[in-house]
Scaffold this active site. Structure first.
Site, PDB file in Angstrom:
ATOM      1  N   ASP A 394      41.884  47.877  54.555  1.00 36.96           N
ATOM      2  CA  ASP A 394      42.690  49.066  54.091  1.00 36.96           C
ATOM      3  C   ASP A 394      44.095  47.751  54.699  1.00 36.96           C
ATOM      4  O   ASP A 394      43.980  47.501  55.540  1.00 36.96           O
ATOM      5  CB  ASP A 394      43.082  50.143  55.389  1.00 36.96           C
ATOM      6  N   HIS A 411      45.455  42.598  46.567  1.00 33.88           N
ATOM      7  CA  HIS A 411      44.396  43.067  46.259  1.00 33.88           C
ATOM      8  C   HIS A 411      43.345  42.069  45.763  1.00 33.88           C
ATOM      9  O   HIS A 411      41.928  41.412  47.120  1.00 33.88           O
ATOM     10  CB  HIS A 411      43.593  43.705  45.411  1.00 33.88           C
ATOM     11  N   LEU A 503      21.287  39.926  53.837  1.00 36.06           N
ATOM     12  CA  LEU A 503      21.883  40.850  54.245  1.00 36.06           C
ATOM     13  C   LEU A 503      22.058  41.957  53.060  1.00 36.06           C
ATOM     14  O   LEU A 503      22.362  41.399  52.001  1.00 36.06           O
ATOM     15  CB  LEU A 503      24.061  40.377  54.332  1.00 36.06           C
TER      16      LEU A 503
END
Ligand code: IPE
Ligand code: IPE
Ligand code: MG
Length: 611
Positions: A394, A411, A503
């Site tokens: 955020d 973004h 991962l």
């Protein structure tokens, strides 16, 4: 069915006989592709595809008949993929070889495919057709490799405690082949998008296909020591497995077969699955379901003969299914404009893709780039290491506002921070990183901002920054409302990285915790209605099995940047016992050192779980 050749071919199909080898009879149906520039002689290529057709038709006549209902321009590609899988499966199933020899031969075949993909052609006809298919249709064969990967790992027979384990294995076999069919249709300009509320039915159809296969192949299991079925069902029929494997049609064996047949019937009977699909694809889907049901009728009618030969529906039954379907499909495809990729633009990515290698080999992956400061991750004791970190990324908007930049820049910078975080996660040895990139509530933002977020994701997927790293990418979220191309790219990326073991990075995009839980509840209700589940016995595990990503572990550490102290509908089921961690900096300013700091802080927490 409009030319004499078509009629002759269909009569042959009904009789189940092969046409004379090398006869040029199929050109009106199969559109033989001309070789791509620099990829060898036309006659070799046709011969390669013809061989693939022969292999598919003789080894898997059901698939052959169904695939022929799809656009003729795609038939050669489907035969290449099916024949390739048959050839490798034969190497894997060769009973005269030891398991080690079988594995070595399959690996050698796949290694040769990698070399041939890089060369753009092959001296082996099946690989020649596969390489041509990949280049012609701009696909990387990752689904094909994944299907082989699962078969190859079955060499030493698998054991399943319950249907859930069996299902996970079975889907590894069949879903990649379905994905290939869908992918090729999409490349030809006919996207096949499954509605999410039908995902469950689609998966059950996959399970049904596997179960029908098991039932119709019982004669080939004679003398084996295990049936590929879960103990959960075998234990209900004591002695049946042994009887079936040794040719004894005992009451227990018959009862087990009856039970399996009725389960399979329920799973494959999903007529609503084709609603809303392109009419041509729907015809193929319906024919597939009818064929599976007819095969189950044949299983029931065969009784003890099941242990001696493969049951087959009668010629009349096959004609009833395929004759009208062929006519309708021919009409529909003749009216559907298809847009195959431009053959002059050969796809650059026919290079081997590390993700899809047969055996995941960590040495082939690159190490993530170091942090510019040169700093290295702290050493964390195994017991202090979280298995799963989830991040609410955020602060992108505020980051850009502080710089007087448009929000879209925030973004974009956020996407760069995510790359950085993945590098840090790999360096410190984290197994699961789940990130919140777009919530089901974020549609409330300006259309322009939403579009920018979508295009940032699109650019990231195209750029593929984790291509050479040991990162498996998964997506959690609702496909509804999302642009089709984005859903397709996310699924492709998931498929291409499916076998990576380093991962697992799960991207929550158009994700909402309540949406996830609601859909799981609906799926559970459907299972109960179908009789697969007793509502009185539903436990937490049953519920978790109906979530979209059933194998996503519980979150150990939930970190939110940007100063807000709330979870905003993120992973409510998985985070019930997560340690919460909030930092005030904006997400684009975060880097891997912040992740390491969060993990270090987690190591100091005391988790009690109510004790
Ligand atoms: C998070 O950043 C990214 C998305 C929700 C897509 P925000 O865009 O929410 O940034 P702030 O909270 O407005 O600063
Ligand atoms: C949560 O952030 C969603 C993502 C980070 C994708 P928001 O910025 O949308 O959450 P609220 O509105 O502050 O709760
Ligand atoms: Mg925000």
């Amino acid at each position: 069915m409009d030319t004499p050749q078509d009629r002759a071919r269909f009569r042959r199909f009904l009789r189940g006989r092969r046409p004379p080898a090398g006869a040029p009879q199929d050109s009106p149906v199969a559109q033989w592709p001309a070789p791509l520039p620099g990829a060898g002689a036309e006659t070799d290529l046709r011969a390669a595809y013809r061989l693939c057709r022969r292999i598919t038709r003789s080894q898997d006549p059901g698939a052959y008949a169904v695939l022929r209902l799809l656009p003729p321009v795609l038939h050669p590609a489907y035969w290449a993929v099916w024949a390739g899988l048959t050839v490798v499966d034969d190497l894997i199933d060769d009973r005269d070889a030891t398991p080690a020899e079988r594995a070595t031969r399959a690996d050698a075949w796949m290694a040769a495919l990698e070399t041939d993909m890089a060369a753009g052609t092959s001296t082996d006809p099946v690989r020649r057709a596969l390489v041509d298919t990949a280049a012609r249709w701009h696909i990387d064969l990752s689904d094909f490799r994944n299907a082989v990967f699962v078969s190859r790992n079955d060499i030493d027979h698998r054991h399943f405690d319950d249907w859930a384990q069996w299902r996970a294995w079975s889907r590894g076999h069949i879903v990649p082949m379905f994905d290939t069919v869908r992918l090729l249709l999409g490349q030809a300009g006919v996207p096949v998008v499954f509605r999410l509320d039908r995902l469950e039915s689609y998966q059950q159809l996959n399970d049904g296909i596997r179960l029908v296969d098991t039932l119709t192949d019982l004669h080939t299991d004679q003398g084996e020591d295990k049936l590929l079925l879960p103990d959960e069902i075998l234990n209900q029929f004591p002695g049946a497995e042994d009887d079936l494997l040794h040719g004894r049609w005992s009451p227990a064996a018959a009862a087990l077969v009856t039970e399996l047949t009725s389960i399979a019937r329920r799973w494959v009977n999903q007529p609503h699955l084709t609603h809303g699909m392109h009419p041509g694809t729907a015809i193929a889907g319906k024919a597939l379901i009818s064929l599976l049901l007819a095969l189950l009728d044949a299983v029931e009618a065969a009784g003890p003969a099941l242990l001696r030969s493969q049951p087959r529906p009668s010629h009349l039954t096959r004609a009833r299914i395929f004759l009208p379907a062929r006519l309708r499909a021919a009409l529909v495809w003749s009216l559907t404009p298809l847009t195959p990729p431009d053959p002059r633009q050969r796809r650059a990515a026919t290079q081997p893709c590390p993700a899809a290698r047969l055996i995941p080999d960590t040495t082939t992956f690159q190490q993530p780039p170091r942090h510019p400061s040169g700093c290295r991750p702290p050493r964390i004791e195994a017991e202090a290491m979280p298995a799963h970190v989830a991040i609410v990324m955020d602060g992108n908007g505020r980051w850009s506002e502080h710089r007087a930049l448009p929000r879209s820049e925030g973004h974009r910078a956020g996407a760069a921070a995510l790359r950085e975080m993945v590098y840090g996660a790999l360096e410190i040895g984290l197994r699961h990183l789940t990130v919140y990139a777009f919530s089901t509530e974020n549609w409330r933002r300006d259309t322009e901002e939403v579009e920018r977020i979508m295009s940032t994701l699109r650019e990231e997927l195209d750029d593929d920054p984790f291509r050479d790293l040991d990162v498996r990418l998964r997506w959690s979220g609702n496909p509804e409302k999302l642009p089709t191309d984005l859903v397709e790219s996310l699924r492709q990326k998931e498929a291409a990285t499916r076998t990576r073991t380093g991962l697992t990075c799960t991207l929550c995009f158009n994700y909402g915790g309540r949406d996830e839980i609601t859909r799981a509840a609906a799926s559970l209700a459907r299972a109960a209605r179908a009789g697969d589940l007793d509502p009185d016995l539903v436990g937490e595990d049953d519920f978790a099995r109906h979530l979209a990503l059933t194998d996503l572990p519980d979150v150990d550490l939930l970190w939110r940047t940007g100063g807000e102290q709330r979870t905003s509908n993120f992973l409510p089921w998985q985070s019930t016992y997560a340690e919460l961690y909030f930092t005030s900096g904006y997400w684009p300013d975060a880097d891997r050192r912040d992740l390491w700091q969060a993990i270090t802080e987690y190591g100091n927490r005391q988790r009690r779980y109510g004790t």
